[in-house]
Enzyme design. Structure first.
Site, PDB file in Angstrom:
ATOM      1  N   CYS A 243       0.830  -1.209   0.000  1.00 43.53           N
ATOM      2  CA  CYS A 243       0.000   0.000   0.000  1.00 43.53           C
ATOM      3  C   CYS A 243       0.857   1.248   0.000  1.00 43.53           C
ATOM      4  CB  CYS A 243      -0.923  -0.006   1.220  1.00 43.53           C
ATOM      5  SG  CYS A 243      -1.943   1.481   1.303  1.00 43.53           S
TER       6      CYS A 243
ATOM      7  N   ARG B 228      -0.196   4.502   2.850  1.00 45.71           N
ATOM      8  CA  ARG B 228      -0.148   4.201   4.273  1.00 45.71           C
ATOM      9  C   ARG B 228       0.072   5.390   5.187  1.00 45.71           C
ATOM     10  NH1 ARG B 228       4.275  -0.223   4.727  1.00 45.71           N
ATOM     11  NH2 ARG B 228       4.594  -0.058   2.482  1.00 45.71           N
TER      12      ARG B 228
ATOM     13  N   TRP C  92      -9.543   6.248  -0.129  1.00 46.76           N
ATOM     14  CA  TRP C  92      -9.830   6.907  -1.403  1.00 46.76           C
ATOM     15  C   TRP C  92      -8.900   6.348  -2.466  1.00 46.76           C
ATOM     16  CZ3 TRP C  92      -8.701   9.871   3.030  1.00 46.76           C
ATOM     17  CH2 TRP C  92      -7.358  10.235   3.182  1.00 46.76           C
TER      18      TRP C  92
ATOM     19  N   GLU D  61      -5.050   4.082 -10.354  1.00 47.01           N
ATOM     20  CA  GLU D  61      -5.628   2.740 -10.170  1.00 47.01           C
ATOM     21  C   GLU D  61      -6.763   2.538 -11.168  1.00 47.01           C
ATOM     22  OE1 GLU D  61      -6.190   3.407  -5.600  1.00 47.01           O
ATOM     23  OE2 GLU D  61      -6.094   1.237  -5.965  1.00 47.01           O
TER      24      GLU D  61
HETATM   25  N1  ARG Z   1      -6.900  -1.015  -7.184  1.00 45.28           N
HETATM   26  C1  ARG Z   1      -8.197  -1.349  -6.673  1.00 45.28           C
HETATM   27  C2  ARG Z   1      -9.258  -0.820  -7.642  1.00 45.28           C
HETATM   28  O1  ARG Z   1      -8.936  -0.227  -8.611  1.00 45.28           O
HETATM   29  C3  ARG Z   1      -8.418  -0.773  -5.283  1.00 45.28           C
HETATM   30  C4  ARG Z   1      -7.433  -1.224  -4.207  1.00 45.28           C
HETATM   31  C5  ARG Z   1      -7.438  -0.343  -2.980  1.00 45.28           C
HETATM   32  N2  ARG Z   1      -7.116   1.012  -3.319  1.00 45.28           N
HETATM   33  C6  ARG Z   1      -7.190   2.066  -2.474  1.00 45.28           C
HETATM   34  N3  ARG Z   1      -6.908   3.246  -2.931  1.00 45.28           N
HETATM   35  N4  ARG Z   1      -7.523   1.905  -1.222  1.00 45.28           N
HETATM   36  O2  ARG Z   1     -10.433  -0.952  -7.419  1.00 45.28           O
END
Ligand code: ARG
Length: 392
Positions: A68, A71, A247, A252
């Site tokens: 992560c 963090r 968030w 991602e």
């Molecule tokens: N990468 C994942 C997604 O696109 C989420 C994982 C957790 N990510 C976070 N920012 N807490 O759905």
């Protein structure tokens, strides 16, 4: 060997860490508390953590999560104690509350809801979903997938279980962004399927500040990433259902969920909207599409008032986190390949640093996914691997 030795020593380690970090090292109490825990373990094979222990463990588990990059915000995690809930209906209600309070109309608050720990003689509570909010992936007659291919196996399983997509019930077309229901299973009982009420799922339509055409792609994404399939391992106890949310980092969604060929595979469409030449790789159409898609996601979330972080800011915060940890005398362990963002990696500070990848407890661990293992699971043979999906 005494089967209670391991939980007891992990309980001791957690209690000592809690006291040390709170500056209470000389305070009495660890031995007395351990006597209680020892007695409970001897009778029940498990023990009940105090709320303080539960909260501290859940936060430290985040701080210890080597993959992560977010963090630095670990001390702000809100911990909800749902350990006494047993009925699927009440568990579902707690999950809906989780979504509503953590989403907080876009001003996202990191939160974890912890359900009962594994205990002898008590059936596990398991969530089938890898996240509380995910989009269905419908296998079409021609072999293509409508929606998120990552969810195609689960979606197929749910349809065979009798789940009727709300679109079908409403007489509208299934879409690429149909929210999956939550599936709750208690022990070996048949799983229970619950559709999320619309008010529990905040979504953001994606458009671009300068290229209107990107908005015509009709992309959208949910505001809240809420990982639901990892096991909290803390103080010698295992909590197989402990969904947590924070968030998003824009990349991602923009550089993985939308861009991966095995996910929404949108780079060619974005490139076409931007008028890029896709006949030759050297035009770097993929890279240019990636950047503009990332701009679009960050801009759209900002317009919608939904908290999100970009990959430059979050990696800078991560380095700040490392420095604060070091001042406290704690090393930061990390999995470099997960920390670096999926685009512009070398333009972020984490790219140029080295990390030792060591998993220490408390932590969140992958576990066998409940639904692929469920008795009679017809999908089992389709599944190339037994573990649950990584949550990247
Ligand atoms: N990468 C994942 C997604 O696109 C989420 C994982 C957790 N990510 C976070 N920012 N807490 O759905």
């Amino acid at each position: 060997m005494d089967p209670l030795a391991a939980p007891l020593s992990e309980a001791r380690a957690l209690l000592e860490q809690l006291r040390q970090e709170r500056g209470l090292l000389d305070a009495p109490g660890v031995e007395a508390r351990l006597d209680e825990i020892r007695a409970e373990l001897a009778v029940a094979g498990t023990y009940r953590q105090t709320f303080d222990e539960l909260e501290f463990g859940a936060r430290i588990a985040w701080r210890n999560s080597v993959r992560c990059v977010g963090r630095s915000y670990w001390p702000t995690l809100e911990v909800v104690d749902a350990r006494d809930l047993r009925a699927p209906e009440e568990i579902f209600e707690a999950l809906v509350d989780h979504l509503v309070y953590s989403t907080n109309n876009g001003r996202i608050r990191p939160r974890i809801t912890v359900f009962a720990p594994r205990a002898p003689g008590r059936p596990d509570i398991r969530l089938w979903n890898d996240q509380l909010i995910r989009y269905a992936g419908y296998r079409q007659a021609d072999g293509s997938i409508l929606g998120d291919p990552q969810q195609a196996d689960l979606t197929g399983r749910l349809l065979r279980l009798g789940w009727i997509p709300p679109a079908d019930r409403g007489g509208v077309a299934r879409s690429r962004f149909d929210v999956l229901p939550l599936v709750i299973q208690i022990g070996a009982a048949p799983p229970r399927v619950f559709d999320l009420p619309p008010g529990a799922v905040l979504e953001v339509p994606i458009s671009h500040p300068d290229h209107a055409a990107i908005g015509y792609l009709g992309l959208r994404w949910h505001a809240l990433p809420a990982v639901a399939n990892m096991c909290l391992d803390s103080g010698g106890l295992l909590y197989p259902s402990a969904p947590f949310s924070g968030w998003y980092m824009g990349a991602e969604i923009a550089a993985r969920n939308f861009a991966d060929e095995g996910r929404y595979n949108q780079l060619p469409a974005v490139a076409d909207m931007l008028g890029l030449d896709r006949r030759r790789e050297e035009t770097l159409w993929r890279d240019r599409a990636l950047v503009e898609l990332n701009v679009a996601v960050l801009w759209s979330f900002q317009q919608a008032g939904v908290k999100m972080v970009d990959h430059h800011t979050v990696t800078r915060h991560f380095v700040g986190f490392e420095e604060r940890e070091e001042r406290k005398g704690r090393p930061t362990h990390a999995d470099w390949s997960w920390l670096i963002p999926p685009l512009s990696a070398s333009a972020t500070p984490v790219y140029h640093r080295h990390y030792e990848d060591l998993e220490i407890k408390p932590n969140y661990f992958y576990q066998e996914s409940a639904w692929r293992e469920a008795p009679g699971a017809p999908d089992y043979a389709e599944c190339p691997f037994r573990g649950s999906l990584p949550n990247r």
